[in-house]
Design a protein around this motif. Sequence first.
Motif, PDB file in Angstrom:
ATOM      1  N   LEU A  12       0.817  -1.209   0.000  1.00  0.00           N
ATOM      2  CA  LEU A  12       0.000   0.000   0.000  1.00  0.00           C
ATOM      3  C   LEU A  12       0.851   1.259   0.000  1.00  0.00           C
ATOM      4  CD1 LEU A  12      -1.995  -2.257   0.992  1.00  0.00           C
ATOM      5  CD2 LEU A  12      -3.116  -0.460   2.280  1.00  0.00           C
ATOM      6  N   LYS A  13       2.147   1.109   0.147  1.00  0.00           N
ATOM      7  CA  LYS A  13       3.035   2.264   0.225  1.00  0.00           C
ATOM      8  C   LYS A  13       3.714   2.506  -1.122  1.00  0.00           C
ATOM      9  CE  LYS A  13       3.742   1.379   5.108  1.00  0.00           C
ATOM     10  NZ  LYS A  13       4.648   0.835   6.117  1.00  0.00           N
ATOM     11  N   GLY A  14       4.112   3.743  -1.345  1.00  0.00           N
ATOM     12  CA  GLY A  14       4.799   4.107  -2.580  1.00  0.00           C
ATOM     13  C   GLY A  14       3.850   4.576  -3.667  1.00  0.00           C
ATOM     14  N   LYS A  15       2.561   4.492  -3.404  1.00  0.00           N
ATOM     15  CA  LYS A  15       1.531   4.978  -4.336  1.00  0.00           C
ATOM     16  C   LYS A  15       0.298   5.286  -3.490  1.00  0.00           C
ATOM     17  CE  LYS A  15       0.281   0.206  -5.249  1.00  0.00           C
ATOM     18  NZ  LYS A  15       1.482  -0.578  -5.136  1.00  0.00           N
ATOM     19  N   TRP A  16      -0.677   5.921  -4.078  1.00  0.00           N
ATOM     20  CA  TRP A  16      -1.939   6.139  -3.388  1.00  0.00           C
ATOM     21  C   TRP A  16      -2.710   4.823  -3.372  1.00  0.00           C
ATOM     22  CZ3 TRP A  16      -3.528  10.619  -0.986  1.00  0.00           C
ATOM     23  CH2 TRP A  16      -2.711  11.737  -1.180  1.00  0.00           C
ATOM     24  N   ALA A  17      -3.439   4.589  -2.295  1.00  0.00           N
ATOM     25  CA  ALA A  17      -4.189   3.342  -2.171  1.00  0.00           C
ATOM     26  C   ALA A  17      -5.549   3.614  -1.532  1.00  0.00           C
ATOM     27  CB  ALA A  17      -3.417   2.333  -1.307  1.00  0.00           C
ATOM     28  N   VAL A  18      -6.520   2.809  -1.935  1.00  0.00           N
ATOM     29  CA  VAL A  18      -7.831   2.805  -1.305  1.00  0.00           C
ATOM     30  C   VAL A  18      -8.054   1.419  -0.730  1.00  0.00           C
ATOM     31  CG1 VAL A  18     -10.329   2.860  -1.721  1.00  0.00           C
ATOM     32  CG2 VAL A  18      -8.844   4.586  -2.786  1.00  0.00           C
ATOM     33  N   VAL A  19      -8.337   1.355   0.569  1.00  0.00           N
ATOM     34  CA  VAL A  19      -8.713   0.101   1.217  1.00  0.00           C
ATOM     35  C   VAL A  19     -10.220   0.190   1.427  1.00  0.00           C
ATOM     36  CG1 VAL A  19      -8.432  -1.394   3.218  1.00  0.00           C
ATOM     37  CG2 VAL A  19      -6.464  -0.170   2.284  1.00  0.00           C
ATOM     38  N   PHE A  20     -10.927  -0.734   0.793  1.00  0.00           N
ATOM     39  CA  PHE A  20     -12.382  -0.688   0.684  1.00  0.00           C
ATOM     40  C   PHE A  20     -12.978  -1.900   1.386  1.00  0.00           C
ATOM     41  CE2 PHE A  20     -16.397  -0.754  -1.701  1.00  0.00           C
ATOM     42  CZ  PHE A  20     -16.673   0.603  -1.852  1.00  0.00           C
ATOM     43  N   PHE A  21     -13.309  -1.736   2.672  1.00  0.00           N
ATOM     44  CA  PHE A  21     -13.906  -2.825   3.448  1.00  0.00           C
ATOM     45  C   PHE A  21     -15.387  -2.949   3.119  1.00  0.00           C
ATOM     46  CE2 PHE A  21     -10.257  -1.831   6.127  1.00  0.00           C
ATOM     47  CZ  PHE A  21      -9.859  -3.083   6.575  1.00  0.00           C
ATOM     48  N   TYR A  22     -15.858  -4.192   3.092  1.00  0.00           N
ATOM     49  CA  TYR A  22     -17.289  -4.455   2.921  1.00  0.00           C
ATOM     50  C   TYR A  22     -17.641  -5.673   3.770  1.00  0.00           C
ATOM     51  CZ  TYR A  22     -15.752  -8.038  -0.406  1.00  0.00           C
ATOM     52  OH  TYR A  22     -15.145  -9.123  -0.990  1.00  0.00           O
ATOM     53  N   PRO A  23     -18.920  -5.810   4.165  1.00  0.00           N
ATOM     54  CA  PRO A  23     -19.285  -6.866   5.119  1.00  0.00           C
ATOM     55  C   PRO A  23     -19.069  -8.302   4.640  1.00  0.00           C
ATOM     56  CG  PRO A  23     -20.925  -5.135   5.155  1.00  0.00           C
ATOM     57  CD  PRO A  23     -20.004  -4.835   4.007  1.00  0.00           C
ATOM     58  N   ALA A  24     -19.551  -8.649   3.432  1.00  0.00           N
ATOM     59  CA  ALA A  24     -19.465 -10.059   3.070  1.00  0.00           C
ATOM     60  C   ALA A  24     -19.690 -10.297   1.581  1.00  0.00           C
ATOM     61  CB  ALA A  24     -20.494 -10.874   3.862  1.00  0.00           C
ATOM     62  N   ASP A  25     -19.054 -11.341   1.072  1.00  0.00           N
ATOM     63  CA  ASP A  25     -19.296 -11.797  -0.294  1.00  0.00           C
ATOM     64  C   ASP A  25     -20.711 -12.374  -0.390  1.00  0.00           C
ATOM     65  OD1 ASP A  25     -16.624 -11.182  -0.570  1.00  0.00           O
ATOM     66  OD2 ASP A  25     -15.977 -13.199  -1.090  1.00  0.00           O
ATOM     67  N   PHE A  26     -21.201 -12.476  -1.610  1.00  0.00           N
ATOM     68  CA  PHE A  26     -22.500 -13.084  -1.908  1.00  0.00           C
ATOM     69  C   PHE A  26     -23.650 -12.373  -1.176  1.00  0.00           C
ATOM     70  CE2 PHE A  26     -19.439 -16.513  -2.730  1.00  0.00           C
ATOM     71  CZ  PHE A  26     -19.813 -16.879  -4.023  1.00  0.00           C
ATOM     72  N   THR A  27     -23.562 -11.049  -1.087  1.00  0.00           N
ATOM     73  CA  THR A  27     -24.617 -10.301  -0.403  1.00  0.00           C
ATOM     74  C   THR A  27     -25.297  -9.351  -1.383  1.00  0.00           C
ATOM     75  OG1 THR A  27     -22.983  -8.710   0.397  1.00  0.00           O
ATOM     76  CG2 THR A  27     -23.558 -10.539   1.878  1.00  0.00           C
ATOM     77  N   PHE A  28     -25.756  -8.217  -0.915  1.00  0.00           N
ATOM     78  CA  PHE A  28     -26.682  -7.403  -1.690  1.00  0.00           C
ATOM     79  C   PHE A  28     -26.096  -6.050  -2.104  1.00  0.00           C
ATOM     80  CE2 PHE A  28     -28.589 -10.014   1.614  1.00  0.00           C
ATOM     81  CZ  PHE A  28     -29.147 -10.988   0.811  1.00  0.00           C
ATOM     82  N   VAL A  29     -25.783  -5.181  -1.153  1.00  0.00           N
ATOM     83  CA  VAL A  29     -25.204  -3.877  -1.477  1.00  0.00           C
ATOM     84  C   VAL A  29     -23.747  -4.040  -1.917  1.00  0.00           C
ATOM     85  CG1 VAL A  29     -24.611  -1.589  -0.565  1.00  0.00           C
ATOM     86  CG2 VAL A  29     -26.777  -2.662   0.086  1.00  0.00           C
TER      87      VAL A  29
END
Length: 185
Positions: free
Chosen positions: A27-44
């Motif tokens: 994640l270092k040396g460039k810009w990064a986005v860490v995108f947490f989400y609740p769970a696979d196989f879900t809705f939103v």
Amino acid sequence: MINTAIKPFQATAFKQGEFVEITDNDLKGKWAVVFFYPADFTFVCPTELGDLADNYDEFEKRGVEIFSVSTDTHFTHKAWHDSSDTIGKIQYPMIGDPTHLMANNFGVLREGQGVADRATFLIDPEGVIQAMEITAEGIGRDAQDLLRKVKAAQYVAAHPGEVCPAKWEEGDATLAPSLDLVGKI
């Protein structure tokens, strides 16, 4: 958490048909986005990840890597990628966090539930958190709004002494905070 360095981690991700190891150093040396989400196989979640996939080229053009993270395993990410047209578009790493190390490091693990909150972290090339957003379960995020925030953070980093006002878009005027501006905006 704003202006703090990310904590060390190591995890396995699914990326473009392969399992790859990802660490905090990736994640270092460039810009990064860490995108947490609740769970696979879900809705939103698939709508958000699909939106990021549709806009991934724009993030790459800005030198930003996307890292999606859930507490599912990298095996589950592969199965979801292989079975969903929406998730099948994803080219960025899908990190598995079954040990909850990353969710705990970023402070987004839902106590007693074993899943992460819907949370986004924008990290600069030095590994420092510059922006974060956490939304309730039913509120999906927008990749275009995230991209606008990335552009603003990159502008501010490249132009010390300037700030981006509300609704700032690339090319718009910025502000140079000073005593002369107090009460004039």
